[in-house]
Design an enzyme around this catalytic site. Sequence first.
Site, PDB file in Angstrom:
ATOM      1  N   CYS A  79      31.071  34.251  -9.280  1.00 38.06           N
ATOM      2  CA  CYS A  79      30.250  33.204  -9.877  1.00 38.06           C
ATOM      3  C   CYS A  79      28.956  33.033  -9.106  1.00 38.06           C
ATOM      4  O   CYS A  79      27.872  33.004  -9.691  1.00 38.06           O
ATOM      5  CB  CYS A  79      31.052  31.904  -9.907  1.00 38.06           C
ATOM      6  SG  CYS A  79      30.102  30.428 -10.256  1.00 38.06           S
ATOM      7  N   CYS A 126      38.656  28.351  -5.163  1.00 40.04           N
ATOM      8  CA  CYS A 126      38.386  28.953  -6.466  1.00 40.04           C
ATOM      9  C   CYS A 126      38.466  30.464  -6.352  1.00 40.04           C
ATOM     10  O   CYS A 126      37.828  31.070  -5.503  1.00 40.04           O
ATOM     11  CB  CYS A 126      36.983  28.535  -6.920  1.00 40.04           C
ATOM     12  SG  CYS A 126      36.421  29.406  -8.376  1.00 40.04           S
ATOM     13  N   GLU A 151       6.478   9.045 -14.094  1.00 41.33           N
ATOM     14  CA  GLU A 151       7.320  10.191 -14.436  1.00 41.33           C
ATOM     15  C   GLU A 151       6.662  10.964 -15.574  1.00 41.33           C
ATOM     16  O   GLU A 151       6.086  10.382 -16.483  1.00 41.33           O
ATOM     17  CB  GLU A 151       8.715   9.669 -14.821  1.00 41.33           C
ATOM     18  CG  GLU A 151       9.586  10.577 -15.655  1.00 41.33           C
ATOM     19  CD  GLU A 151      10.011  11.858 -14.954  1.00 41.33           C
ATOM     20  OE1 GLU A 151      10.396  11.811 -13.764  1.00 41.33           O
ATOM     21  OE2 GLU A 151       9.930  12.914 -15.609  1.00 41.33           O
ATOM     22  N   CYS A 209      14.468  17.500  -2.401  1.00 40.96           N
ATOM     23  CA  CYS A 209      15.576  18.425  -2.671  1.00 40.96           C
ATOM     24  C   CYS A 209      15.239  19.826  -2.158  1.00 40.96           C
ATOM     25  O   CYS A 209      15.969  20.767  -2.408  1.00 40.96           O
ATOM     26  CB  CYS A 209      15.903  18.450  -4.156  1.00 40.96           C
ATOM     27  SG  CYS A 209      14.497  18.860  -5.183  1.00 40.96           S
TER      28      CYS A 209
HETATM   29  N1  SAH Z   1      14.011   9.906  -8.802  1.00 42.97           N
HETATM   30  C1  SAH Z   1      14.736  10.374  -9.958  1.00 42.97           C
HETATM   31  C2  SAH Z   1      14.327  11.771 -10.446  1.00 42.97           C
HETATM   32  C3  SAH Z   1      14.030  12.799  -9.411  1.00 42.97           C
HETATM   33  S1  SAH Z   1      13.921  14.433 -10.055  1.00 42.97           S
HETATM   34  C4  SAH Z   1      16.221  10.315  -9.687  1.00 42.97           C
HETATM   35  O1  SAH Z   1      16.638  10.281  -8.543  1.00 42.97           O
HETATM   36  O2  SAH Z   1      16.986  10.313 -10.652  1.00 42.97           O
HETATM   37  C5  SAH Z   1      12.194  14.694 -10.129  1.00 42.97           C
HETATM   38  C6  SAH Z   1      11.534  14.121 -11.373  1.00 42.97           C
HETATM   39  O3  SAH Z   1      10.138  14.408 -11.297  1.00 42.97           O
HETATM   40  C7  SAH Z   1      12.016  14.689 -12.693  1.00 42.97           C
HETATM   41  O4  SAH Z   1      12.412  13.623 -13.499  1.00 42.97           O
HETATM   42  C8  SAH Z   1      10.776  15.400 -13.278  1.00 42.97           C
HETATM   43  O5  SAH Z   1      10.686  15.285 -14.668  1.00 42.97           O
HETATM   44  C9  SAH Z   1       9.652  14.646 -12.622  1.00 42.97           C
HETATM   45  N2  SAH Z   1       8.358  15.354 -12.466  1.00 42.97           N
HETATM   46  C10 SAH Z   1       8.146  16.673 -12.281  1.00 42.97           C
HETATM   47  N3  SAH Z   1       6.845  16.911 -12.070  1.00 42.97           N
HETATM   48  C11 SAH Z   1       6.203  15.726 -12.108  1.00 42.97           C
HETATM   49  C12 SAH Z   1       4.847  15.309 -11.936  1.00 42.97           C
HETATM   50  N4  SAH Z   1       3.898  16.196 -11.693  1.00 42.97           N
HETATM   51  N5  SAH Z   1       4.574  13.997 -12.020  1.00 42.97           N
HETATM   52  C13 SAH Z   1       5.545  13.089 -12.271  1.00 42.97           C
HETATM   53  N6  SAH Z   1       6.836  13.416 -12.438  1.00 42.97           N
HETATM   54  C14 SAH Z   1       7.171  14.706 -12.371  1.00 42.97           C
END
Ligand code: SAH
Length: 480
Positions: free
Chosen positions: A79, A73, A358, A434
């Site tokens: 970027c 790129c 969640e 992550c």
């Molecule tokens: N396991 C899922 C999402 C992971 S991302 C996947 O792989 O698709 C992390 C998620 O945690 C997000 O959806 C976010 O909204 C949620 N989150 C953030 N803080 C939180 C909390 N204190 N308790 C529960 N969920 C939470």
Amino acid sequence: MDFEKNQILTVKIVDMTAEGEGIGKVNGFPFFVKDAIIGDDAQIRVTRVKKNFAYGRLEKVLTPSPFRVDTNCAFHRQCGGCQLQAMSYERQLQFKEDKVRNNLIRIGGFRKEMIDEVTEPIVGMEEPFHYRNKAQYPIGTDKEGNPVAGFYAGRTHDIISNTDCSLGVGENKEILEIILSYMRDNHVSAYEEATGKGLIRHVLIRKGFTSRELMVCLVINFRKGKKTAEYLPAQDKLIGKLAKVSGMKSISVSINTENTNVIMGKEVITIWGSDRINDTIHMRDVSKGLALTDQGITFSISPLSFYQVNPIQTEKLYSQALAYAGLTGKETVWDLYCGIGTISLFLAGAAKQVYGVEIVPQAIEDARANAANNHIDNAQFFTGKAEEILPDKYEKEGIFADVIVVDPPRKGCDEACLTTMLKMKPEKIVYVSCDSATLARDLKILCEGGYELRRVRAFDLFPMTVHVETVCLLSKKCPV
Ligand code: SAH
């Protein structure tokens, strides 16, 4: 030694920061140099001098690092999204493995030998480009007054025109060109942050990698007029062209009239086709990437749904989480931070019962709908904070878990959540992370509380960037 702004220096880049900047030393004084790669001999311009370190801009690579490669790129330095694009993919993978390892040792306090023993090789991609299933392009106006789609330069809000980001799918360019030419032909304005005027703010494009279905959502600074049924001028002309793109399934607008950095508005109105697209995730052999079953789990995705952006690697990541969970069909499993239930539904087929938690109510609605659509009846979902729901259910209802899976956002797990997990004493904990710094912090707490780190494996979900996902398996220490 004193350094001055704009001074030109020659440095050898000997290391890299977790954010992908090169580190070079001049008489022992460290310089951070964006876009420089470990092994480069570089000419830099001093940009900022602090007490114990300084920043420099890469002016010229004098002798390139053996890991330096040509980039895909032309805009990659402006970027800033692909911090590692100029580094060979092999070396990127090593950078990520090192990052996880260093954090576990430095922050987690684990012994080096122990980490080396439990770590499995990082899982990279065969084709580390065009992996993103989602793109969000800002729309603006260039100096000549033409509409442009592109990316924000560095940390600014100036849009640099580029419709062909090398991490995205080929269809992005086709779709954006249609939208830009529609804007030119019909004098449709781009949103202007400074004045709050203009119509089109962003374009969101999503593609189901398995289904090949496409979704386009235009984020607009406008409500439908009373006299017209349209959200966009000459709406049918745009729809006519977009609908012909192969795979197009859903065209919508999202209304966002606020002066905010949040891209999507709260409201989404479908103007053509379906409200949602589908995509299917399969269980895979992690190393070979081969599908282990024909049947996957199908997710229905709206413009507002959270969905992992690299489906090819997500399949491998979830398959590893499932393998670490080692389910036999008899287990009760809690999936904390479950989003739209992706991991929960993946686990449900191998467990007796899965409970997901969640914080975002819309995601829980999606999770329930996804469970029903896939005829999964042993997954139940709760809306709320993991650190509140779990202690509450444990103290009031005495809930139980054989396995707890967590996949928290970058800030990691709340301490109240970890404490309750320790009280619940599941046989296994699978931690999907992550951010390996907060992972290391949390693993330390879990290991001090009676767990042993058994396996660590990094997954490259974001090639060319500095981000890395990690999956860990912990098991309860045997009482001696
Ligand atoms: N396991 C899922 C999402 C992971 S991302 C996947 O792989 O698709 C992390 C998620 O945690 C997000 O959806 C976010 O909204 C949620 N989150 C953030 N803080 C939180 C909390 N204190 N308790 C529960 N969920 C939470």
